[in-house]
Structure formats: structure tokens, C-alpha cells
Design a protein around this motif. Structure first.
Motif, PDB file in Angstrom:
ATOM      1  N   GLY A 250      12.263  11.430  -6.409  1.00  0.00           N
ATOM      2  CA  GLY A 250      13.490  11.029  -6.151  1.00  0.00           C
ATOM      3  C   GLY A 250      13.781   9.554  -5.433  1.00  0.00           C
ATOM      4  N   GLU A 251      15.067   9.300  -5.004  1.00  0.00           N
ATOM      5  CA  GLU A 251      16.181   8.889  -4.739  1.00  0.00           C
ATOM      6  C   GLU A 251      15.681   8.776  -3.226  1.00  0.00           C
ATOM      7  N   GLY A 252      15.355   7.207  -2.536  1.00  0.00           N
ATOM      8  CA  GLY A 252      15.192   7.150  -1.341  1.00  0.00           C
ATOM      9  C   GLY A 252      13.989   6.615  -1.373  1.00  0.00           C
ATOM     10  N   ARG A 253      13.004   7.765  -1.876  1.00  0.00           N
ATOM     11  CA  ARG A 253      11.429   7.594  -1.919  1.00  0.00           C
ATOM     12  C   ARG A 253      10.990   6.215  -1.462  1.00  0.00           C
ATOM     13  N   GLY A 254      11.090   4.606  -2.488  1.00  0.00           N
ATOM     14  CA  GLY A 254      10.568   3.427  -2.720  1.00  0.00           C
ATOM     15  C   GLY A 254       9.652   2.839  -1.857  1.00  0.00           C
ATOM     16  N   PHE A 255       9.904   3.309  -0.695  1.00  0.00           N
ATOM     17  CA  PHE A 255       9.419   2.079   1.135  1.00  0.00           C
ATOM     18  C   PHE A 255       7.554   3.383   1.008  1.00  0.00           C
ATOM     19  N   GLU A 256       8.069   4.356   0.436  1.00  0.00           N
ATOM     20  CA  GLU A 256       6.736   5.931   0.991  1.00  0.00           C
ATOM     21  C   GLU A 256       6.156   5.388  -0.405  1.00  0.00           C
ATOM     22  N   ILE A 257       6.380   5.662  -1.619  1.00  0.00           N
ATOM     23  CA  ILE A 257       5.581   4.855  -2.372  1.00  0.00           C
ATOM     24  C   ILE A 257       4.890   3.368  -2.381  1.00  0.00           C
ATOM     25  N   ALA A 258       5.688   2.574  -1.889  1.00  0.00           N
ATOM     26  CA  ALA A 258       5.447   0.737  -1.577  1.00  0.00           C
ATOM     27  C   ALA A 258       4.124   1.365  -1.060  1.00  0.00           C
ATOM     28  N   GLN A 259       4.291   1.299   0.297  1.00  0.00           N
ATOM     29  CA  GLN A 259       2.775   1.434   1.672  1.00  0.00           C
ATOM     30  C   GLN A 259       1.953   2.458   0.766  1.00  0.00           C
ATOM     31  N   GLY A 260       1.964   3.317  -0.050  1.00  0.00           N
ATOM     32  CA  GLY A 260       0.595   3.535  -0.158  1.00  0.00           C
ATOM     33  C   GLY A 260       0.255   3.370  -1.615  1.00  0.00           C
ATOM     34  N   ARG A 261       1.213   2.633  -2.417  1.00  0.00           N
ATOM     35  CA  ARG A 261       0.412   1.451  -3.380  1.00  0.00           C
ATOM     36  C   ARG A 261      -0.057   0.489  -2.833  1.00  0.00           C
ATOM     37  N   LEU A 262       0.545  -0.870  -2.784  1.00  0.00           N
ATOM     38  CA  LEU A 262       0.591  -1.895  -2.261  1.00  0.00           C
ATOM     39  C   LEU A 262      -1.007  -1.974  -0.843  1.00  0.00           C
ATOM     40  N   GLY A 263      -0.724  -1.475   0.369  1.00  0.00           N
ATOM     41  CA  GLY A 263      -2.278  -1.189   0.661  1.00  0.00           C
ATOM     42  C   GLY A 263      -3.383  -1.408  -0.135  1.00  0.00           C
ATOM     43  N   PRO A 264      -4.217  -0.233  -0.792  1.00  0.00           N
ATOM     44  CA  PRO A 264      -5.172  -0.936  -1.897  1.00  0.00           C
ATOM     45  C   PRO A 264      -5.322  -1.786  -2.372  1.00  0.00           C
ATOM     46  N   GLY A 265      -3.852  -2.240  -3.275  1.00  0.00           N
ATOM     47  CA  GLY A 265      -3.610  -3.131  -4.332  1.00  0.00           C
ATOM     48  C   GLY A 265      -4.011  -4.385  -3.166  1.00  0.00           C
ATOM     49  N   ARG A 266      -3.718  -4.899  -1.957  1.00  0.00           N
ATOM     50  CA  ARG A 266      -3.360  -6.060  -0.797  1.00  0.00           C
ATOM     51  C   ARG A 266      -5.272  -6.700  -0.750  1.00  0.00           C
ATOM     52  N   ILE A 267      -6.025  -5.387  -0.814  1.00  0.00           N
ATOM     53  CA  ILE A 267      -7.315  -5.805  -0.033  1.00  0.00           C
ATOM     54  C   ILE A 267      -8.283  -6.017  -1.400  1.00  0.00           C
ATOM     55  N   CYS A 322     -12.798  -8.512   5.527  1.00  0.00           N
ATOM     56  CA  CYS A 322     -12.451  -7.618   4.407  1.00  0.00           C
ATOM     57  C   CYS A 322     -12.766  -6.265   4.469  1.00  0.00           C
ATOM     58  N   LEU A 323     -14.368  -6.315   5.351  1.00  0.00           N
ATOM     59  CA  LEU A 323     -14.836  -4.826   5.484  1.00  0.00           C
ATOM     60  C   LEU A 323     -14.897  -4.371   6.833  1.00  0.00           C
ATOM     61  N   LYS A 324     -13.877  -4.575   7.300  1.00  0.00           N
ATOM     62  CA  LYS A 324     -13.190  -4.345   8.218  1.00  0.00           C
ATOM     63  C   LYS A 324     -11.935  -3.605   8.636  1.00  0.00           C
ATOM     64  N   ALA A 325     -11.505  -4.067   7.262  1.00  0.00           N
ATOM     65  CA  ALA A 325     -10.207  -3.923   7.237  1.00  0.00           C
ATOM     66  C   ALA A 325     -10.553  -2.908   6.086  1.00  0.00           C
ATOM     67  N   ALA A 326     -11.350  -2.789   5.350  1.00  0.00           N
ATOM     68  CA  ALA A 326     -11.541  -1.432   4.102  1.00  0.00           C
ATOM     69  C   ALA A 326     -11.886  -0.213   4.791  1.00  0.00           C
ATOM     70  N   TRP A 327     -13.039  -0.850   6.913  1.00  0.00           N
ATOM     71  CA  TRP A 327     -13.410   0.370   7.137  1.00  0.00           C
ATOM     72  C   TRP A 327     -11.777   0.810   7.883  1.00  0.00           C
TER      73      TRP A 327
END
Length: 411
Positions: A250-267, A322-327
Motif C-alpha cells: 500500500g501507499e506510504g510503505r516504501g521505507f518500511e520495505i526498503a529497510q527490510g531489503r537493504l540490511g541483508p543486501g548491504r552485508i 562482518c561476522l559480528k554484524a551478521a550475528w
């Protein structure tokens, strides 16, 4: 808290199988694959190039070495993020590694979005073929006319019109959008005005890549390289109509989805960067022991002992961070994990760049040429200091977390 970076026994065996395939089956075909890119249309796969890539993917899939990135999922191996770090590092040692095992960006992040937030129709139409490695995808967020490191600036117009949304605007650095197999985009758009809180103005919408009104303007070049046939494309949307059901959550949920997506992608990027650093150090050491100048091996000249030692120590430090962030990610508290992800997002590319650069120096003129993979590796890792948030943004987040320990004021 007991912090463990240990692989379970069955996954150590699995990792050895991945390591063996990378060394003995993928790496020997790297040069042959790369040589095909300049034959004919750079944005299409030659028959032999496709044969190499799809052949390796088929081998990996048949061997059950597939979709490792699906951490804590019944669709994958149930690896923890810590365990996946070891696999991603190995895959980072070859440019073909991630795709051969269906663990490529931006597909992994997009698949997570479809799995977590997509409708059943989206899962059938897009997630299933992505999980099978049959198609590729792109994630469109960055825009040329705004500072996209502050994602509240994202301004691509997305206006409701009956049963559709109409999109107008431009995106660039759309990684993977040049690939002829790229069939779907997940696009960050603006749906709300100034009357809404700033983090409720953006949304994400699913757009088939062949939708009328989409125009690929050009591939963006990284230090003169277009990264064909993957590509980082500059794309214009002109009155692109997408069914309203394609909006995610739905509208306005972009940041919520982005945070769920970008965390794993970054690491995941950071894990692979450590693998690139390891390969550069290996190449550096072999060169230092094989090449002679002034009557001595290069290893015995200048400060090369110190350089090699510093590279080894910095890789080890980066891997542990990196492993600590993953943990922390495995503990399920995204807020607690965020500063650690930001730390490694700064540190891993920085360390990898240093090691690759020292390897280039050891190779001399050959190191900056097409005769080694080092120059290409350097450009990719240098870009990583900007992808998924530039260093300055991540350092800001680290500093804010540190300052909050000592004040009640808003930082």
C-alpha cells in the motif's frame, strides 16, 4: 551473550563443496566468459557465453548448491546470516560466483521483497522464476536530479488513476537493468505530499520491464566501463501505467520495505568484498614470489613484507566485524543490528580497495591492464562505497548510535 561465528558441521561440508566448485569449475572459465563480452552486441549473451553461464548454473543446481542467501527460510538451507557470510565470501572470489549459485544482487534483495511483501500473484509471476534462476530483476531507487543518499528526496511521480498508477520520472544506476534477462523492476516512487510525515511519502511498486513508456537512455559507465551485459542503466518513465495491485503493501510503505531489503543486501556486498580482498592478496603473494627485480624476488624488496602483513591483518579484522554484524542480524533486532551493518558497510569496501590497490602495485603496469582481474575488481569495489548508502551516511549512523549512549537529546 554468547556470540558464535561457528559453522555447523553439515554446513562446513557444504561450504567445502562450494569452494571446490569455485576453484575447479568456475574460475577456470572466467577468462573464456569475459572474452565473449566484446563479440557482437555487448548487451546480448553470445551463444558460448550463455552456454558457460547456464552450464555452470545447471551444475550448481543439480548438485543442490543453490539459493544459499535464503537464510532462516524453509526454501533454502536454513543458514544463519553468520553462516551465509562464509559462503558469500567464497562467491566473491570470482565475478561469476554469485550468479552461478543464484545469490546475485539485486535479485536476492528483490526475492526477499517478493517473499515477504508480495501477493500470491507476484510470487508466481516473479518470485518463482527468480528462485529458479530463469530471469533477472532490477531495483530502481536512485535518481539523477536529487541527492538519493537521503531517500526522502525520492521524487518519481506515481499518481493513482482509476485502476492504475501512472509513473513519470527518471532513475539511474539501475544495476542489472541492462541484462536481456531482466524482466521486472521494483521501483521506489513518491505517492504522498508534504502533508504526510516524510517517511510516509514513498512507496514501492512492481513494474514489468517491458511496460510501454519505459526508455533505457544509456548505460552508466564506471571509470569508463559499462559493465555489460549486466549494466547500470539510466531509465526514463513517461506515463508508464501499472495496475494498482502492483503496489507493495500500500501507499506510504516504501521505507518500511526498503529497510527490510537493504540490511541483508548491504552485508552481502560486504561479505563478497572480503572474498575479493582475499583473491587480491593471493594474487599479490604469488606475484611477489614469482617475479624478480634487482636480483631478488619482489617479496624481498621495499616494504613488501609489511604490505602483505598489513593486508592480511586488515582482512581478518574486516571479516570479524562482518561476522559480528551478521550475528546481530541473526538476533532478530534490526535496530540493534543497524549500526554494525553501517560499520562493516564502510570498512569492508575500504579494506578491499586497499588490498586490491596493493596487488595492482605489485603487478606494476600489468595490474592496471586487462591482463589481470584487479582493475575491474577495483572499479567494482570503489562503486560499493556509494551503493546502498555512501560512506558518509553510514558513518553518520554509527556516530549517532555512539552519541545516543551519552545523551537523552535527539541526535
Amino acid at each position: 551473550m554468547n556470540m558464535s561465528f561457528v559453522l555447523r558441521e553439515e554446513n562446513r561440508t557444504l561450504l567445502e563443496r562450494v569452494r571446490d566448485m569455485i576453484r575447479n569449475e568456475i574460475m577456470p572459465l572466467e577468462d573464456e566468459y569475459q572474452a565473449e563480452i566484446n563479440k557482437g552486441d555487448r548487451w546480448q549473451y553470445t551463444e558460448h557465453q550463455a552456454e558457460i553461464l547456464e552450464g555452470l548454473k545447471a551444475k550448481a543446481k543439480t548438485a543442490g548448491l543453490w539459493n544459499f542467501w535464503l537464510t532462516d527460510s524453509d526454501k533454502g538451507f536454513g543458514l544463519t546470516t553468520v553462516e551465509y557470510a562464509y559462503f558469500a565470501e567464497e562467491m566473491g572470489k570470482t565475478p561469476l560466483g554469485a550468479e552461478v549459485f543464484n545469490c546475485s544482487a539485486p535479485d536476492t534483495g528483490n526475492m526477499e521483497v517478493f517473499e515477504r511483501y508480495g501477493t500470491e500473484k507476484m510470487k508466481e509471476q516473479w518470485l518463482r522464476p527468480l528462485l529458479e534462476g530463469e530471469i533477472r530483476s532490477a531495483y530502481l531507487m536512485t535518481e539523477p536530479d536529487v541527492a538519493s543518499s537521503d531517500a526522502t528526496n525520492i521524487s518519481m511521480s506515481c499518481v493513482r488513476d482509476g485502476d492504475d498508477y501512472v509513473l513519470n520520472g527518471e532513475k539511474w544506476w539501475s544495476s542489472g537493468a541492462g541484462d536481456p534477462r531482466c524482466k521486472v523492476y521494483i521501483v521506489m516512487v513518491k505517492t504522498g505530499g508534504g502533508d504526510l510525515p516524510k517517511h510516509k511519502r514513498q512507496s514501492m511498486i512492481v513494474v514489468p520491464a517491458d511496460t510501454p513508456g519505459i526508455e533505457v537512455l544509456r548505460p552508466m559507465e564506471v571509470y569508463g566501463h559499462d559493465d555489460a551485459p549486466h549494466g547500470h542503466m539510466h531509465i526514463r518513465f513517461t506515463d508508464v501505467r501499472v495496475p494498482a495491485e502492483n503496489i507493495l503493501l500500500g501507499e506510504g510503505r516504501g521505507f518500511e520495505i526498503a529497510q527490510g531489503r537493504l540490511g541483508p543486501g548491504r552485508i552481502h556486498h560486504c561479505m563478497r568484498a572480503i572474498g575479493q580482498a582475499e583473491m587480491a592478496l593471493e594474487q599479490m603473494c604469488k606475484r611477489a614470489l614469482q617475479r624478480e627485480a634487482f636480483g631478488k624476488k619482489l617479496a624481498q624488496l621495499g616494504a613488501n613484507f609489511d604490505i602483505i602483513a598489513e593486508c592480511r591483518m586488515e582482512i581478518e579484522m574486516a571479516r570479524l566485524l562482518c561476522l559480528k554484524a551478521a550475528w546481530y542480524m541473526d538476533q532478530g533486532d534490526a535496530r540493534a543490528a543497524a549500526p554494525w551493518i553501517s560499520q562493516i558497510k564502510v570498512v569492508a569496501p575500504r579494506v578491499a580497495l586497499k588490498v586490491i590497490d596493493e596487488a595492482v602495485q605489485m603487478f606494476g603496469g600489468q595490474g592496471v591492464s586487462q591482463d589481470t582481474p584487479l582493475a575491474t575488481a577495483w572499479t567494482h569495489v570503489r562503486t560499493l562505497r556509494l551503493a546502498d548508502g555512501p560512506d558518509a551516511v553510514h558513518r553518520r549512523q554509527v556516530a549517532r548510535a555512539e552519541l545516543k549512549k551519552h545523551t537523552q537529546e535527539k541526535i
